[in-house]
Design a protein around this motif. Structure first.
Motif, PDB file in Angstrom:
ATOM      1  N   TRP A  46       1.555 -13.565   7.807  1.00  0.00           N
ATOM      2  CA  TRP A  46       2.724 -13.148   7.023  1.00  0.00           C
ATOM      3  C   TRP A  46       2.518 -13.527   5.557  1.00  0.00           C
ATOM      4  O   TRP A  46       2.754 -12.712   4.657  1.00  0.00           O
ATOM      5  CB  TRP A  46       4.010 -13.785   7.582  1.00  0.00           C
ATOM      6  CG  TRP A  46       5.208 -13.514   6.712  1.00  0.00           C
ATOM      7  CD1 TRP A  46       5.881 -14.398   5.936  1.00  0.00           C
ATOM      8  CD2 TRP A  46       5.849 -12.236   6.505  1.00  0.00           C
ATOM      9  NE1 TRP A  46       6.904 -13.771   5.258  1.00  0.00           N
ATOM     10  CE2 TRP A  46       6.906 -12.441   5.585  1.00  0.00           C
ATOM     11  CE3 TRP A  46       5.624 -10.948   6.998  1.00  0.00           C
ATOM     12  CZ2 TRP A  46       7.735 -11.407   5.162  1.00  0.00           C
ATOM     13  CZ3 TRP A  46       6.464  -9.913   6.574  1.00  0.00           C
ATOM     14  CH2 TRP A  46       7.500 -10.143   5.668  1.00  0.00           C
ATOM     15  N   GLN A  47       2.046 -14.760   5.322  1.00  0.00           N
ATOM     16  CA  GLN A  47       1.825 -15.204   3.952  1.00  0.00           C
ATOM     17  C   GLN A  47       0.793 -14.307   3.265  1.00  0.00           C
ATOM     18  O   GLN A  47       0.949 -13.930   2.103  1.00  0.00           O
ATOM     19  CB  GLN A  47       1.362 -16.671   3.948  1.00  0.00           C
ATOM     20  CG  GLN A  47       1.593 -17.366   2.616  1.00  0.00           C
ATOM     21  CD  GLN A  47       2.980 -17.092   2.026  1.00  0.00           C
ATOM     22  OE1 GLN A  47       3.999 -17.298   2.695  1.00  0.00           O
ATOM     23  NE2 GLN A  47       3.035 -16.555   0.797  1.00  0.00           N
ATOM     24  N   ASP A  77      -0.210  -9.942  -0.745  1.00  0.00           N
ATOM     25  CA  ASP A  77      -0.740  -8.621  -1.102  1.00  0.00           C
ATOM     26  C   ASP A  77      -0.163  -7.561  -0.152  1.00  0.00           C
ATOM     27  O   ASP A  77      -0.828  -7.116   0.783  1.00  0.00           O
ATOM     28  CB  ASP A  77      -2.276  -8.652  -1.013  1.00  0.00           C
ATOM     29  CG  ASP A  77      -2.877  -7.448  -1.728  1.00  0.00           C
ATOM     30  OD1 ASP A  77      -2.118  -6.505  -2.042  1.00  0.00           O
ATOM     31  OD2 ASP A  77      -4.093  -7.454  -1.965  1.00  0.00           O
ATOM     32  N   PRO A  78       1.092  -7.170  -0.390  1.00  0.00           N
ATOM     33  CA  PRO A  78       1.796  -6.313   0.586  1.00  0.00           C
ATOM     34  C   PRO A  78       1.164  -4.950   0.780  1.00  0.00           C
ATOM     35  O   PRO A  78       1.328  -4.341   1.840  1.00  0.00           O
ATOM     36  CB  PRO A  78       3.197  -6.164  -0.016  1.00  0.00           C
ATOM     37  CG  PRO A  78       3.319  -7.195  -1.061  1.00  0.00           C
ATOM     38  CD  PRO A  78       1.949  -7.519  -1.538  1.00  0.00           C
ATOM     39  N   LEU A  79       0.454  -4.456  -0.204  1.00  0.00           N
ATOM     40  CA  LEU A  79      -0.107  -3.112  -0.050  1.00  0.00           C
ATOM     41  C   LEU A  79      -1.434  -3.135   0.694  1.00  0.00           C
ATOM     42  O   LEU A  79      -1.654  -2.391   1.640  1.00  0.00           O
ATOM     43  CB  LEU A  79      -0.291  -2.448  -1.416  1.00  0.00           C
ATOM     44  CG  LEU A  79       1.014  -2.066  -2.118  1.00  0.00           C
ATOM     45  CD1 LEU A  79       0.714  -1.365  -3.430  1.00  0.00           C
ATOM     46  CD2 LEU A  79       1.853  -1.151  -1.225  1.00  0.00           C
ATOM     47  N   ALA A  80      -2.322  -4.051   0.273  1.00  0.00           N
ATOM     48  CA  ALA A  80      -3.687  -4.027   0.825  1.00  0.00           C
ATOM     49  C   ALA A  80      -3.728  -4.455   2.285  1.00  0.00           C
ATOM     50  O   ALA A  80      -4.504  -3.918   3.075  1.00  0.00           O
ATOM     51  CB  ALA A  80      -4.592  -4.918  -0.014  1.00  0.00           C
ATOM     52  N   GLY A  81      -2.863  -5.422   2.667  1.00  0.00           N
ATOM     53  CA  GLY A  81      -3.036  -6.010   3.998  1.00  0.00           C
ATOM     54  C   GLY A  81      -2.357  -5.277   5.136  1.00  0.00           C
ATOM     55  O   GLY A  81      -2.656  -5.500   6.315  1.00  0.00           O
ATOM     56  N   ALA A  82      -1.422  -4.366   4.828  1.00  0.00           N
ATOM     57  CA  ALA A  82      -0.557  -3.835   5.886  1.00  0.00           C
ATOM     58  C   ALA A  82      -1.314  -3.021   6.938  1.00  0.00           C
ATOM     59  O   ALA A  82      -1.013  -3.110   8.134  1.00  0.00           O
ATOM     60  CB  ALA A  82       0.563  -3.007   5.263  1.00  0.00           C
ATOM     61  N   ALA A  83      -2.307  -2.260   6.511  1.00  0.00           N
ATOM     62  CA  ALA A  83      -3.024  -1.419   7.478  1.00  0.00           C
ATOM     63  C   ALA A  83      -3.733  -2.279   8.528  1.00  0.00           C
ATOM     64  O   ALA A  83      -3.761  -1.945   9.720  1.00  0.00           O
ATOM     65  CB  ALA A  83      -4.024  -0.516   6.761  1.00  0.00           C
ATOM     66  N   LEU A 120       8.847  -4.722   3.687  1.00  0.00           N
ATOM     67  CA  LEU A 120       9.440  -6.002   4.108  1.00  0.00           C
ATOM     68  C   LEU A 120       8.774  -7.163   3.368  1.00  0.00           C
ATOM     69  O   LEU A 120       9.454  -8.058   2.847  1.00  0.00           O
ATOM     70  CB  LEU A 120       9.271  -6.195   5.624  1.00  0.00           C
ATOM     71  CG  LEU A 120      10.188  -5.337   6.506  1.00  0.00           C
ATOM     72  CD1 LEU A 120       9.663  -5.300   7.944  1.00  0.00           C
ATOM     73  CD2 LEU A 120      11.624  -5.867   6.490  1.00  0.00           C
ATOM     74  N   ALA A 121       7.444  -7.151   3.330  1.00  0.00           N
ATOM     75  CA  ALA A 121       6.732  -8.279   2.710  1.00  0.00           C
ATOM     76  C   ALA A 121       7.008  -8.332   1.210  1.00  0.00           C
ATOM     77  O   ALA A 121       7.142  -9.409   0.630  1.00  0.00           O
ATOM     78  CB  ALA A 121       5.237  -8.161   2.973  1.00  0.00           C
ATOM     79  N   ALA A 122       7.120  -7.159   0.568  1.00  0.00           N
ATOM     80  CA  ALA A 122       7.344  -7.140  -0.880  1.00  0.00           C
ATOM     81  C   ALA A 122       8.761  -7.587  -1.229  1.00  0.00           C
ATOM     82  O   ALA A 122       8.984  -8.229  -2.253  1.00  0.00           O
ATOM     83  CB  ALA A 122       7.088  -5.737  -1.419  1.00  0.00           C
TER      84      ALA A 122
END
Ligand code: HEM
Length: 428
Positions: A286-287, A292-298, A392-394
């Motif tokens: 989650w951290q 990096d909400p965009l790069a990690g989501a996939a 959500l993360a952003a």
């Protein structure tokens, strides 16, 4: 209400579940997946099934494969199909007549073998290609931002009802061409049908499911009739336009539209809830996503599909005698491929019970099955989940779980019914 039918079906349900529970009590791992107190030990049962010689023969008459290699083989091998030679459903052939307990819903292409499967899938496949789905990214981003902002304003919210269901409902409704989609009504229909797909447990559940199917079919039939009547149908439009334009029987078109609608949100909503839960439980993922909400989501999406896939198994029957692992299977033997167990196969993944989106093998899962029934909506599910998790993360970096989460009680689907969260105040 048809009392005679209810008595007959109720009697059969009691026999099926009485017998099933007795076999579970006697130690049959496959039936233990179905009944408490064992059903909560799903991962231990999966491990036992993977460690057994493949396939495992349950005393219920079905055989089960649970390793990644054996599951791949079953879903890809064209000698297997989804209909028995008599045209029935795996688990109990009934010549041409649908058994309400074994096949409560007409599953359209999911329940058809070629050539019918090929003909109908081809009608809608062009709408779901990665390129066509990528055109919906802007809509997904806009919707996700609005839903997550609304949830953040509430402070405490239910991820399922507030984000994970309305997002895919709005998008699949748009793709199909269903105007004014009512997320609450769809969620109700989805719950009723989803609960029955893994096996009907009670007459009440069957009645709920049958009512939902009647209502959904009526909605789709009405929309299709209007398209046909208006003569505005065209092959370039939404799904209902395409179906209205083609020479396809009304019943077939309605079944396909209903399948697309249900498959289009029931499972993706589960994926979003499972991903958030797995990340918050593991902490570090989650951290990493917050950083990096965009790069990690996939990667989170792929790892969730491996670790806790919304669809846990699928069924096939060999159409001819086949060798499978240590056994020779007669035609029409029901084979369950445990897609969830395959995702945690140590032959493919190191430390498989750890949730780690950075692992190199995260994408090696069977969550979307394989072969000719490979999930038509995989690009859409991936897009929606990625966009929802990024939003959500952003917007909620301090998101945390609250007590009161409930899981769906289903052998087929691994999903939350309710997932209360605290948005944790707005981020920096
Ligand atoms: C995380 C989300 C999803 C998961 C885990 C999932 C899983 C699956 C699986 C396992 C199958 C194949 C079952 C089998 O082999 O018997 C399947 C088929 C299918 N899925 Fe999905 N699905 C998801 C999302 C979607 C979405 C968004 C759509 C939207 C249209 C969709 C439409 C379909 C259809 C139409 C089929 C039947 C394909 C065929 O029989 O040829 N799914 N899905």
């Amino acid at each position: 209400m048809d009392l005679a039918r209810d008595l007959r079906l109720g009697g059969r349900l009691a026999l099926i579940h009485g017998g099933g529970w007795a076999l579970a009590l006697a130690g049959d791992p496959v039936l233990r997946l179905l009944y408490p107190p064992w059903s909560g030990q799903q991962h231990q049962i999966h491990r036992r099934l993977r460690e057994a010689a493949q396939p495992y023969a349950s005393r219920s008459g079905v055989v089960v494969v649970a390793t990644a290699a054996a599951c791949q083989e079953v879903v890809r091998d064209r000698r297997y199909g989804v209909r028995t030679r008599a045209g029935g459903t795996p688990g109990g052939a009934v010549d041409g007549v649908r058994d309400p307990l074994l096949e409560p819903v007409d599953l359209s292409i999911l329940g058809l073998d070629p050539p019918e499967h090929t003909r109908l899938r081809r009608l809608v496949a062009p709408v779901f290609t990665p390129a066509r789905i990528a055109e919906r990214e802007e809509l997904a981003l806009r919707l996700a931002a609005r839903l997550v902002d609304d949830a953040a304003r509430k402070g405490r919210f239910d991820l399922v009802a507030d984000v994970a269901v309305p997002l895919p409902v709005a998008i699949i409704a748009d793709i199909l061409g269903v105007p004014d989609a009512d997320a609450d009504a769809f969620a109700h229909w989805g719950r009723a049908v989803g609960a029955g797909l893994g096996g009907v447990r009670s007459l009440r559940a069957l009645h709920r499911l049958e009512r939902a199917v009647v209502e959904l079919r009526a909605l789709m039939a009405d929309l299709l009739a209007r398209r046909r009547g208006a003569g505005q149908a065209g092959a370039d439009g939404d799904v209902l336009d395409r179906l209205a334009a083609e020479d396809v029987a009304d019943d077939e078109a309605v079944s396909l539209a209903v399948l697309l609608l249900l498959a289009g949100f029931e499972t993706t909503s589960g994926l979003i809830g499972n991903a958030v839960t797995a990340m918050l439980e593991a902490g570090e993922p989650w951290q990493q996503l917050v950083d990096d909400p965009l790069a990690g989501a996939a990667d989170v999406v792929e790892e969730t599909l491996r670790y806790d896939p919304p669809v846990q198994f699928t069924a096939r029957v060999p159409h001819v005698e086949v060798e499978l692992g240590t056994r020779t299977l007669a035609p029409d033997t029901t084979v369950l491929a445990m897609l969830g167990a395959a995702g945690r196969d140590p032959a493919v993944h190191t430390d498989p019970d750890a949730f780690d989106p950075t692992r190199a093998t995260a994408g090696e899962h069977l969550a979307f099955s394989g072969g000719i029934h490979y999930c038509l909506g995989a690009p859409l599910a991936r897009l929606e989940a990625r966009v929802a998790l990024s939003a959500l993360a952003a917007r909620m970096p301090r998101l945390r779980r609250l007590p009161g989460a409930t899981r769906r009680r289903s052998l087929l689907l691994s999903e939350f019914a309710r997932l209360p969260l605290d948005a944790g105040g707005r981020g920096s």
